[in-house]
Design an enzyme around this catalytic site. Structure first.
Site, PDB file in Angstrom:
ATOM      1  CD  GLU A  60      -8.682 104.844  21.811  1.00  0.00           C
ATOM      2  OE1 GLU A  60      -9.914 104.928  21.891  1.00  0.00           O
ATOM      3  OE2 GLU A  60      -7.923 105.004  22.790  1.00  0.00           O
ATOM      4  CD  GLN A 110     -16.809  97.539  17.898  1.00  0.00           C
ATOM      5  OE1 GLN A 110     -16.851  98.601  17.304  1.00  0.00           O
ATOM      6  NE2 GLN A 110     -16.456  96.427  17.318  1.00  0.00           N
ATOM      7  CG  LEU A 120     -14.872  92.868  19.354  1.00  0.00           C
ATOM      8  CD1 LEU A 120     -13.546  92.977  18.652  1.00  0.00           C
ATOM      9  CD2 LEU A 120     -14.932  93.847  20.519  1.00  0.00           C
ATOM     10  CE1 TYR A 124     -11.653 109.240  21.745  1.00  0.00           C
ATOM     11  CE2 TYR A 124     -11.583 107.206  20.458  1.00  0.00           C
ATOM     12  CZ  TYR A 124     -11.392 107.883  21.644  1.00  0.00           C
ATOM     13  OH  TYR A 124     -10.914 107.202  22.728  1.00  0.00           O
ATOM     14  CG  ASP A 178     -14.710 109.231  23.726  1.00  0.00           C
ATOM     15  OD1 ASP A 178     -14.638 110.167  24.540  1.00  0.00           O
ATOM     16  OD2 ASP A 178     -14.449 108.049  24.035  1.00  0.00           O
TER      17      ASP A 178
END
Ligand code: SF4
Length: 369
Positions: free
Chosen positions: A44, A49, A87, A127, A145
């Protein structure tokens, strides 16, 4: 008898259709095969991203080296950042490590199942706490989200601004009231999957494939392109930046950025923001400072590369001045190291902003083999 609001009634009506759809259409994802709390957590945070397709590779690499919370808590920061390379948003993985250390100290290395305890850990918000609790522990807690906000706003035809915290909090409360107690994780994941593949963020949604089309107000009213309502995006700040790619005997000079601000604490090719790219003063002063008093500054670069990188609020327009130094290699300046090409690949984590320059270095290195 519990009184349900109009939105809650709509959500409740959608539950069986969402779950049936999920039974046959759930995306096959590596972390779903064994949805341990740790796997759900890592996936998650990565998914916040990056697209699912890209996350698969990062997820496998990360888990191979850090298979459990203890390993995450103990790994060196340098290695951790290297595993996160590509990332972006490096503070997220730093927060994950701080959270892992707390989980080892306070909960014997197991993420708690209580939403409030999860939310108290660094980097875990509503979230992520909802995703871990519902998917890994079967706790009936929503995970709201941007995807969920979009799907559910369209379903109810809501024109409330989804960027407002109050709107999100209200949706969490409303969804909590109708969560299927026996399958909360599947319910959340069904909405996530529909948001990613059918009720998509960019371009027209694929309403013809949607299991809740017959309930959807935005579809019925033909206004799917107007919902969700979002505030106007702020213009990004444009920054001209001169970057110095300095090579000497096969090693490249890297600089560690300050611990605060953009790309905090990460390695970079040294650079400086300028008013205009022709503006040599600052770049030459930086070059002189990096090379020290004993090395004469080259008059001009051996090559010039260009690159661009878009952060959330800033856009870097980069000009890289490439220097190949001969003679004795100067000592690395303060907060700098000389890194071999292999170390650029295996050891030092370079943010995505510099990927293109590193790619060119590797390409050049191959041609000189
Ligand atoms: Fe989204 Fe269309 Fe489904 Fe409505 S019908 S939830 S707009 S995909």
């Amino acid at each position: 008898m519990t009184f349900l609001s109009e939105n809650e009634k709509k959500y409740k009506e959608a539950v069986p259709y969402l779950l049936s759809w999920y039974d046959f259409n759930a995306r096959i994802l590596p972390w779903r095969q064994e949805p341990s709390p740790y796997f759900v957590w890592v996936s998650e945070i990565m998914l916040q991203q990056t697209r699912v397709e890209a996350v698969r590779g990062y997820f496998d690499r990360f888990l191979r080296e850090l298979p459990d919370i203890q390993a995450l808590a103990e790994v060196s920061e340098e290695r951790l950042l290297k595993l996160w390379e590509g990332l972006g948003y490096y503070n997220r993985v730093r927060n994950m490590q701080r959270a892992a250390q707390l989980v080892c100290e306070q909960y014997g290395g197991q993420l708690p199942r209580e939403v409030d305890l999860l939310r108290a850990l660094p980097g875990i918000g509503d979230y992520t706490a909802g995703a871990i609790a519902s998917i890994a522990y079967g706790v009936p807690e929503p995970a709201v989200d941007g995807n969920v906000l979009r799907v559910m706003s369209r379903l109810t035809g809501s024109r409330e601004n989804v960027a407002e915290a109050g709107v999100k909090a209200k949706m969490i409360r409303e969804l909590r009231a109708v969560m299927p107690k026996d399958r909360p994780g599947e319910f959340n994941q069904a909405i996530m999957d529909i948001g990613a593949t059918i009720c998509i963020p960019n371009g027209a949604p694929h309403c013809e494939q949607c299991p809740v089309q017959h309930l959807c107000r935005a579809f019925a009213e033909g206004c799917t392109d107007e919902i969700p309502v979002k505030p106007q995006k702020k213009q990004r700040r444009l920054v001209e930046r001169i970057v110095l790619v300095i090579e000497c005997h096969g090693s490249y000079l890297l600089h560690k950025r300050a611990n605060k601000g953009l790309l905090a604490g990460l390695w970079e090719f040294p650079g400086v923001d300028v008013d205009a790219v022709e503006d040599d003063g600052k770049a030459n002063a930086l070059l002189a400072q990096l090379l020290g008093e004993d090395v004469a500054c080259p008059e001009s670069p051996d090559a010039v590369w260009t690159g661009k990188h878009i952060f959330s609020h800033v856009e870097w327009n980069m000009t890289a001045r490439v220097y190949h130094l001969r003679g004795e290699r100067p000592a690395a300046a303060k907060d700098c190291v000389w890194a071999t090409v292999e170390e650029l690949l295996e050891r030092y984590s370079l943010p995505g902003a510099f990927s293109e320059f590193r790619r060119r270095i590797l390409a050049e290195d191959k041609t000189t083999d």
